[in-house]
Design an enzyme around this catalytic site. Structure first.
Site, PDB file in Angstrom:
ATOM      1  N   ASP A  36       7.306   1.608  23.462  1.00 26.41           N
ATOM      2  CA  ASP A  36       7.149   0.782  22.261  1.00 26.41           C
ATOM      3  C   ASP A  36       5.827   1.080  21.557  1.00 26.41           C
ATOM      4  O   ASP A  36       5.602   0.609  20.440  1.00 26.41           O
ATOM      5  CB  ASP A  36       7.247  -0.715  22.601  1.00 26.41           C
ATOM      6  CG  ASP A  36       6.353  -1.107  23.767  1.00 26.41           C
ATOM      7  OD1 ASP A  36       6.545  -0.558  24.862  1.00 26.41           O
ATOM      8  OD2 ASP A  36       5.460  -1.941  23.573  1.00 26.41           O
ATOM      9  N   ARG A  79      -3.452  -2.875   9.548  1.00 28.18           N
ATOM     10  CA  ARG A  79      -3.222  -1.529  10.070  1.00 28.18           C
ATOM     11  C   ARG A  79      -2.272  -0.834   9.113  1.00 28.18           C
ATOM     12  O   ARG A  79      -1.327  -1.452   8.612  1.00 28.18           O
ATOM     13  CB  ARG A  79      -2.619  -1.692  11.456  1.00 28.18           C
ATOM     14  CG  ARG A  79      -2.264  -0.439  12.157  1.00 28.18           C
ATOM     15  CD  ARG A  79      -2.067  -0.718  13.634  1.00 28.18           C
ATOM     16  NE  ARG A  79      -0.718  -1.163  13.936  1.00 28.18           N
ATOM     17  CZ  ARG A  79      -0.294  -1.449  15.163  1.00 28.18           C
ATOM     18  NH1 ARG A  79      -1.113  -1.370  16.196  1.00 28.18           N
ATOM     19  NH2 ARG A  79       0.933  -1.838  15.382  1.00 28.18           N
ATOM     20  N   ASP A 123       0.685 -16.027  21.836  1.00 23.08           N
ATOM     21  CA  ASP A 123       0.320 -16.976  20.781  1.00 23.08           C
ATOM     22  C   ASP A 123       0.315 -16.328  19.389  1.00 23.08           C
ATOM     23  O   ASP A 123      -0.032 -16.967  18.403  1.00 23.08           O
ATOM     24  CB  ASP A 123      -1.060 -17.576  21.077  1.00 23.08           C
ATOM     25  CG  ASP A 123      -2.143 -16.505  21.196  1.00 23.08           C
ATOM     26  OD1 ASP A 123      -1.832 -15.302  21.007  1.00 23.08           O
ATOM     27  OD2 ASP A 123      -3.302 -16.859  21.483  1.00 23.08           O
ATOM     28  N   ASP A 167      -1.273   1.746  18.355  1.00 18.45           N
ATOM     29  CA  ASP A 167      -1.584   0.605  19.208  1.00 18.45           C
ATOM     30  C   ASP A 167      -2.775   0.874  20.117  1.00 18.45           C
ATOM     31  O   ASP A 167      -2.644   1.338  21.247  1.00 18.45           O
ATOM     32  CB  ASP A 167      -0.354   0.205  20.050  1.00 18.45           C
ATOM     33  CG  ASP A 167      -0.023  -1.254  19.796  1.00 18.45           C
ATOM     34  OD1 ASP A 167      -0.650  -1.847  18.910  1.00 18.45           O
ATOM     35  OD2 ASP A 167       0.842  -1.803  20.485  1.00 18.45           O
ATOM     36  N   ARG A 188       3.046 -10.324  17.331  1.00 21.60           N
ATOM     37  CA  ARG A 188       1.846 -10.855  16.689  1.00 21.60           C
ATOM     38  C   ARG A 188       1.439 -10.030  15.474  1.00 21.60           C
ATOM     39  O   ARG A 188       0.363 -10.200  14.922  1.00 21.60           O
ATOM     40  CB  ARG A 188       0.695 -10.917  17.669  1.00 21.60           C
ATOM     41  CG  ARG A 188       0.342  -9.578  18.288  1.00 21.60           C
ATOM     42  CD  ARG A 188      -0.967  -9.710  18.953  1.00 21.60           C
ATOM     43  NE  ARG A 188      -1.233  -8.612  19.863  1.00 21.60           N
ATOM     44  CZ  ARG A 188      -2.383  -8.441  20.452  1.00 21.60           C
ATOM     45  NH1 ARG A 188      -3.370  -9.288  20.230  1.00 21.60           N
ATOM     46  NH2 ARG A 188      -2.573  -7.433  21.263  1.00 21.60           N
ATOM     47  N   ARG A 232       9.055   2.998  16.046  1.00 25.92           N
ATOM     48  CA  ARG A 232       8.637   3.568  17.342  1.00 25.92           C
ATOM     49  C   ARG A 232       9.847   4.024  18.128  1.00 25.92           C
ATOM     50  O   ARG A 232      10.977   3.728  17.752  1.00 25.92           O
ATOM     51  CB  ARG A 232       7.973   2.492  18.219  1.00 25.92           C
ATOM     52  CG  ARG A 232       7.177   1.551  17.524  1.00 25.92           C
ATOM     53  CD  ARG A 232       7.326   0.106  17.890  1.00 25.92           C
ATOM     54  NE  ARG A 232       6.527  -0.627  16.912  1.00 25.92           N
ATOM     55  CZ  ARG A 232       5.290  -1.027  17.120  1.00 25.92           C
ATOM     56  NH1 ARG A 232       4.737  -0.887  18.291  1.00 25.92           N
ATOM     57  NH2 ARG A 232       4.602  -1.609  16.157  1.00 25.92           N
TER      58      ARG A 232
HETATM   59  P1  AMP Z   1       1.115  -4.353  23.340  1.00 20.28           P
HETATM   60  O1  AMP Z   1       0.735  -4.316  24.785  1.00 20.28           O
HETATM   61  O2  AMP Z   1       0.016  -4.822  22.434  1.00 20.28           O
HETATM   62  O3  AMP Z   1       1.714  -3.085  22.871  1.00 20.28           O
HETATM   63  O4  AMP Z   1       2.234  -5.472  23.203  1.00 20.28           O
HETATM   64  C1  AMP Z   1       3.468  -5.441  23.856  1.00 20.28           C
HETATM   65  C2  AMP Z   1       4.364  -6.537  23.326  1.00 20.28           C
HETATM   66  O5  AMP Z   1       3.757  -7.819  23.523  1.00 20.28           O
HETATM   67  C3  AMP Z   1       4.663  -6.458  21.848  1.00 20.28           C
HETATM   68  O6  AMP Z   1       5.968  -6.924  21.633  1.00 20.28           O
HETATM   69  C4  AMP Z   1       3.659  -7.400  21.247  1.00 20.28           C
HETATM   70  O7  AMP Z   1       4.062  -7.891  20.007  1.00 20.28           O
HETATM   71  C5  AMP Z   1       3.612  -8.501  22.294  1.00 20.28           C
HETATM   72  N1  AMP Z   1       2.324  -9.223  22.280  1.00 20.28           N
HETATM   73  C6  AMP Z   1       1.132  -8.772  22.717  1.00 20.28           C
HETATM   74  N2  AMP Z   1       0.174  -9.715  22.566  1.00 20.28           N
HETATM   75  C7  AMP Z   1       0.769 -10.791  22.018  1.00 20.28           C
HETATM   76  C8  AMP Z   1       0.318 -12.073  21.597  1.00 20.28           C
HETATM   77  N3  AMP Z   1      -0.951 -12.455  21.735  1.00 20.28           N
HETATM   78  N4  AMP Z   1       1.237 -12.904  21.058  1.00 20.28           N
HETATM   79  C9  AMP Z   1       2.522 -12.547  20.917  1.00 20.28           C
HETATM   80  N5  AMP Z   1       2.996 -11.361  21.290  1.00 20.28           N
HETATM   81  C10 AMP Z   1       2.149 -10.475  21.825  1.00 20.28           C
HETATM   82 MG    MG Z   2       2.482  -2.407  21.205  1.00 20.08          MG
END
Ligand code: AMP
Ligand code: MG
Length: 489
Positions: free
Chosen positions: A252, A176, A125, A262, A93, A183
């Site tokens: 990640d 950002r 989404d 993040d 996203r 990473r």
């Molecule tokens: P995060 O927990 O934010 O570090 O996200 C972990 C993974 O989930 C990453 O690959 C993000 O890009 C993906 N991700 C988190 N939220 C969404 C979203 N609303 N739509 C698409 N990908 C997401």
């Molecule tokens: Mg992340």
């Protein structure tokens, strides 16, 4: 000073082979508006702050219109999530609009978070809600104000479309900034795919862009790994010293430059509590406050393994060791400074541990205690009531304070001088969840964004006494003690 159209893009990542990313356009909201602009981050790309007033600003940073020179991509990465390897994650996203080089030669990624679906979106989404965007925006800058390595926040752009979570919520996007968003997981993906040529290409890229002094060094990969370990140690030591928990320390979310990356369900502690778990979904407490140093070690082992095809076996083991050494040393230095101690004496560790035990059992506010401790008077116990009264068990505090007093005397500490030093490292203001929550409520319910800007300004100077802002230094009211935050929103 640059106008928007003059931003000098130099998109180095897009010059890597195609497997490293997907070229993808942001999906803007039909209508956008500016929620907040941070001139301090604008300076990093020599952006004239007046540019934020133009409609082109929210159109460009709301993903509706591309700036000249922008070449948007979603970056590929993988990672260990809660200890389990996930072979493909990637920017699901977030979209890297491009890299801008400033007049000092520094390069800054402009990453648009909440920019719509990419090849890596999996079930998501591609969107972000205003609530979580405000939290990330403010905390990046709050950490920077505290002197902690972090990504930065340029602006929030609001959209007119709702985003569905448990219920529909206002959507938004965040710009950002970081020198790079590479990473640990950016390397892990090629290690586990056994694509050593890509692993090497990425390592060479990072060295060339961020450590050019090592380009011709035979030991460049070993040095790179050691630098990741060292920086990660420094970063986590700072988190522990300031009483902050990341919440989702998956690989990640670990920057190869040791930047706090993040901001999701993070939290600053109020009462000192080693078991503090900011992430409501982290039922096991894997990423609790007290586990962070060990998780850092675990994560450095993961990046060492990912780089193992490039680094001699005998050098790999050194990385987690270096991480641990750096983290412990940095933490000890930061805590000595928080206690106002300039020398290191035998028994200092114990003095600190005993204090923590007292603070824990007495539910003492971590930030406010250290701030108040700066006013400690060695020869006038009556003057220490403000500190003492933070403890339910007053005698317990007296027992500790006597030893603290003796310790200060042992290095001939001068009260007034020590206070000045301590006020420079014990913040008065932190981004308590409830403070962010007030800004979030006003923004989402009344489209009133003024509280975001007020917090942004306050947290730029967390060590300064700002008497007119005293209420922002108070522990949470009852309603603000149990705000629930969890993963991706
Ligand atoms: P995060 O927990 O934010 O570090 O996200 C972990 C993974 O989930 C990453 O690959 C993000 O890009 C993906 N991700 C988190 N939220 C969404 C979203 N609303 N739509 C698409 N990908 C997401
Ligand atoms: Mg992340």
């Amino acid at each position: 000073m640059n106008t928007l159209e003059q931003l000098p893009f130099d998109n180095t990542y897009t010059r890597l082979p195609d497997v490293f990313f997907e070229r993808v356009m942001p999906t803007g909201f039909p209508e956008t508006h500016l929620v907040s602009f941070n001139p301090g981050a604008g300076e990093l790309i020599d952006l004239d702050p007046d540019q934020a007033k133009r409609p082109e600003f929210h159109q460009a940073f709301g993903g509706k219109q591309l700036l000249p020179g922008s070449d948007p991509i979603a970056m590929l990465y993988a990672g260990h999530q809660f200890g389990h390897y996930v072979p493909q994650l990637g920017d699901g996203r977030a979209i890297l609009l491009g890299e801008v080089r400033n007049s000092r030669g520094e390069k800054w990624d402009l990453q648009l978070k909440g920019a719509g679906m990419t090849r890596f979106s999996r079930d998501g989404d591609g969107r972000a809600v205003l609530r979580s965007t405000i939290r990330e925006y403010l905390c990046g800058e709050a950490m920077h104000g505290l002197g902690i390595p972090t990504t930065r926040s340029l602006c929030i752009i609001g959209g007119d479309e709702g985003v569905l979570r448990e219920r529909p919520e206002p959507g938004a996007m965040l710009i950002r900034m970081a020198p790079t968003h590479v990473r640990f997981g950016s390397f892990e993906v090629f290690f586990y795919r056994r694509q050593q040529e890509h692993l090497k290409t990425l390592a060479d890229y990072v060295v060339a862009e961020h450590f050019p002094e090592w380009i011709d060094d035979d030991a460049k990969y070993r040095r790179f790994l050691a630098e990741i370990a060292r920086r990660t140690g420094v970063m986590i030591a700072h988190w522990q010293a300031v009483g902050w928990a990341h919440g989702v320390m998956n690989t990640d979310n670990m920057s190869i430059l040791g930047l706090t990356l993040d901001y999701g369900p993070y939290g600053f502690m109020n009462d000192f509590n080693p078991g503090f778990i900011p992430n409501h979904s982290d039922h096991q407490g894997r990423y609790s406050f007290q586990n962070q140093p060990d998780i850092g070690y675990w994560n450095v082992r993961a990046i060492a393994q990912a780089l193992s095809p490039l680094v001699e076996e005998s050098d790999l083991a050194g990385a987690p060791e270096l991480y641990e050494e750096t983290m412990l040393k940095t933490y000890a230095e930061l805590m000595q400074a928080k206690l106002g101690l300039q020398e290191t004496h035998e028994g200092d560790d114990k003095l600190r541990r005993d204090l923590f035990a007292q603070m824990h059992s007495n539910h003492v506010d971590y930030t406010n205690f250290f701030r108040a401790l700066g006013n400690f008077k060695q020869d006038d116990p009556g003057a220490n009531a403000e500190i003492r009264d933070q403890f339910l068990d007053r005698e317990g505090f007296d027992w500790w304070a006597e030893r603290y007093q003796a310790r200060l005397k042992a290095e001939r500490s001068v009260d007034a001088e020590r206070k000045v030093r301590m006020d420079h490292c014990n913040p008065k203001y932190i981004l308590r969840n409830y403070l962010a929550q007030v800004a979030i409520q006003r923004a989402t319910e009344q489209q009133d964004y003024s509280e975001i800007d007020r917090l942004l300004e306050l947290l730029r100077h967390p060590f300064d006494d700002q008497p007119e802002m005293n209420e922002y230094a108070t522990p949470p009211p009852d309603w603000g003690k149990h705000i629930v935050v969890s993963c991706s929103s």
